[in-house]
Write a protein that holds these residues in place. Structure first.
Motif, short mmCIF file in Angstrom:
data_model
loop_
_atom_site.label_atom_id
_atom_site.label_comp_id
_atom_site.label_asym_id
_atom_site.label_seq_id
_atom_site.Cartn_x
_atom_site.Cartn_y
_atom_site.Cartn_z
N HIS A 78 0.40 -5.43 -5.70
CA HIS A 78 -0.13 -4.08 -5.95
C HIS A 78 -1.38 -4.15 -6.82
O HIS A 78 -2.37 -3.45 -6.58
N TYR A 79 -1.34 -5.00 -7.82
CA TYR A 79 -2.49 -5.17 -8.71
C TYR A 79 -3.72 -5.62 -7.92
O TYR A 79 -4.81 -5.06 -8.09
N HIS A 80 -3.56 -6.61 -7.06
CA HIS A 80 -4.70 -7.14 -6.31
C HIS A 80 -5.12 -6.22 -5.18
O HIS A 80 -6.31 -6.19 -4.83
N TYR A 81 -4.20 -5.47 -4.65
CA TYR A 81 -4.53 -4.54 -3.58
C TYR A 81 -5.45 -3.43 -4.10
O TYR A 81 -6.37 -2.97 -3.41
N TYR B 197 0.83 -1.21 0.00
CA TYR B 197 0.00 0.00 0.00
C TYR B 197 0.86 1.27 0.00
O TYR B 197 0.39 2.35 -0.36
N LYS B 198 2.13 1.14 0.40
CA LYS B 198 3.02 2.30 0.43
C LYS B 198 3.48 2.73 -0.96
O LYS B 198 4.08 3.80 -1.12
N LEU B 199 3.22 1.88 -1.94
CA LEU B 199 3.63 2.20 -3.31
C LEU B 199 2.49 2.90 -4.05
O LEU B 199 1.36 2.40 -4.07
N SER B 200 2.79 4.03 -4.65
CA SER B 200 1.80 4.73 -5.46
C SER B 200 1.72 4.11 -6.84
O SER B 200 2.56 3.28 -7.22
N ASP B 201 0.71 4.52 -7.61
CA ASP B 201 0.61 4.04 -8.99
C ASP B 201 1.84 4.45 -9.79
O ASP B 201 2.32 3.70 -10.64
N ARG B 202 2.33 5.65 -9.50
CA ARG B 202 3.53 6.13 -10.21
C ARG B 202 4.72 5.24 -9.86
O ARG B 202 5.51 4.88 -10.74
N ASP B 203 4.84 4.86 -8.59
CA ASP B 203 5.95 3.99 -8.15
C ASP B 203 5.91 2.66 -8.90
O ASP B 203 6.94 2.19 -9.42
N ILE B 204 4.72 2.06 -8.96
CA ILE B 204 4.63 0.73 -9.56
C ILE B 204 4.83 0.79 -11.06
O ILE B 204 5.38 -0.15 -11.66
N ASN B 205 4.44 1.91 -11.68
CA ASN B 205 4.69 2.05 -13.12
C ASN B 205 6.18 2.15 -13.41
O ASN B 205 6.68 1.61 -14.40
N ILE B 206 6.90 2.85 -12.53
CA ILE B 206 8.36 2.94 -12.66
C ILE B 206 8.97 1.55 -12.49
O ILE B 206 9.88 1.16 -13.23
N VAL B 207 8.46 0.80 -11.52
CA VAL B 207 8.95 -0.56 -11.29
C VAL B 207 8.71 -1.42 -12.52
O VAL B 207 9.60 -2.15 -12.99
N ILE C 79 11.50 1.32 0.49
CA ILE C 79 10.24 2.07 0.51
C ILE C 79 9.19 1.36 1.36
O ILE C 79 8.47 1.98 2.16
N MET C 80 9.09 0.05 1.20
CA MET C 80 8.05 -0.72 1.89
C MET C 80 8.46 -1.17 3.29
O MET C 80 7.62 -1.63 4.06
N ASP C 81 9.76 -1.03 3.58
CA ASP C 81 10.30 -1.48 4.87
C ASP C 81 10.04 -2.97 5.07
O ASP C 81 9.49 -3.41 6.10
N VAL C 82 10.43 -3.75 4.06
CA VAL C 82 10.29 -5.21 4.13
C VAL C 82 11.60 -5.83 3.66
O VAL C 82 12.49 -5.15 3.17
N LYS C 83 11.68 -7.14 3.81
CA LYS C 83 12.79 -7.91 3.26
C LYS C 83 12.25 -8.84 2.19
O LYS C 83 11.11 -9.29 2.26
N SER C 84 13.09 -9.13 1.21
CA SER C 84 12.64 -9.98 0.11
C SER C 84 12.41 -11.42 0.54
O SER C 84 11.96 -12.25 -0.25
N ASP C 85 12.71 -11.72 1.80
CA ASP C 85 12.34 -13.01 2.40
C ASP C 85 12.93 -14.19 1.65
O ASP C 85 12.28 -15.22 1.45
N GLY C 86 14.19 -14.04 1.19
CA GLY C 86 14.87 -15.13 0.52
C GLY C 86 14.46 -15.36 -0.91
O GLY C 86 14.96 -16.28 -1.56
N LEU C 87 13.56 -14.53 -1.41
CA LEU C 87 13.14 -14.67 -2.81
C LEU C 87 14.21 -14.13 -3.73
O LEU C 87 14.95 -13.22 -3.37
N GLY C 88 14.29 -14.65 -4.93
CA GLY C 88 15.16 -14.07 -5.94
C GLY C 88 14.62 -12.70 -6.35
O GLY C 88 13.44 -12.39 -6.14
N ASN C 89 15.47 -11.89 -6.94
CA ASN C 89 15.05 -10.53 -7.32
C ASN C 89 13.84 -10.54 -8.25
O ASN C 89 12.90 -9.76 -8.08
N ILE C 90 13.86 -11.41 -9.26
CA ILE C 90 12.75 -11.46 -10.21
C ILE C 90 11.47 -11.89 -9.53
O ILE C 90 10.41 -11.28 -9.71
#
Length: 240
Positions: free
Chosen positions: A233-236, A176-186, A212-223
């Motif tokens: 973000h889409y489902h939120y 929720y901390k990501l704006s539409d502009r943020d996710i479009n940049i991503v 930005i989100m103050d989270v960790k990738s939790d061992g996931l790969g970057n992709i």
């Protein structure tokens, strides 16, 4: 438009549009015109040299011939699969497996091209391109490459969101901390990174999202991490 579907090592499917026959022909014509002007210009400057003999003339003509023939090979190596013609038409050489072509791939395309483009005046190349579903000429087939169209952007809805279930559960509610502009940049940078296999961009995106989100990738790969964030973000926001 024909498609090239590639599965990355992370099992993410990337879709490229194959360059059309028309774009390939126009790029080739542009390159031929550039080469002709380049050769004429260099020959003109050589005539301004006051001291010359027959060996000088032989050398100049040999040099001009090498420049004309080596033009596509040198530029594709220096410009990552493009010549000036390909750059203007927004097409690029890519391996069938989705990886960047290497110097040997460019060399194979060039060597075969000397035969099919010059010895047979391009007729064989044109016929092969038109009957091949990936629009490959013989040099592409031997080098395991094709030309992709860089204009149409990768449609994430055809890859990331294609098989998302209605029971999807958001993994990172901090999205929720990501704006539409943020996710479009991503999304834009994710597209660029996946097309170029640029894992440095993917790492930077991951670190920025974590910050930005103050989270960790939790061992996931970057992709996988970035893919999940875009899905979350889409489902939120889809029902808001």
């Amino acid at each position: 438009m024909n498609k090239l579907l590639v599965n990355t090592p992370q099992n993410v499917q990337i879709e490229y549009n194959i360059a059309s026959v028309g774009k390939r022909i126009l790029a080739y014509i542009i390159d031929i015109i550039i080469r002709i002007f380049l050769v004429i210009a260099l020959y003109y400057f050589s005539t301004l040299i006051p001291v010359k003999d027959k060996w000088f003339t032989y050398g100049i003509f040999s040099l001009l011939g090498f420049i004309f023939l080596l033009y596509p090979l040198v530029l594709e190596i220096l410009m990552n699969g493009q010549t000036f013609g390909k750059w203007l038409m927004r097409i690029r050489v890519l391996r069938i497996d989705g990886n960047r072509a290497n110097n040997f791939d460019y060399f194979l395309r060039w060597v075969i091209g000397l035969v099919e483009l010059y010895l047979f005046t391009g007729i064989i190349a044109l016929i092969t391109i038109m009957i091949n579903k990936k629009h490959q000429r013989l040099g592409d087939i031997v080098a395991n490459t094709c030309l992709i169209d860089l204009n149409p952007k990768l449609d994430l809805s055809q890859t990331i969101f294609e098989n998302i279930s209605n029971t999807y559960k958001i993994r990172f509610p901090e999205v929720y901390k990501l704006s539409d502009r943020d996710i479009n940049i991503v999304k834009d940078n994710f597209n660029i990174a996946m097309k170029k296999n640029d894992y440095d961009i993917l790492l930077k995106l991951t670190r920025k999202l974590e910050e930005i989100m103050d989270v960790k990738s939790d061992g996931l790969g970057n992709i996988d991490f970035i893919q999940i964030i875009i899905q979350d973000h889409y489902h939120y926001h889809k029902d808001k």
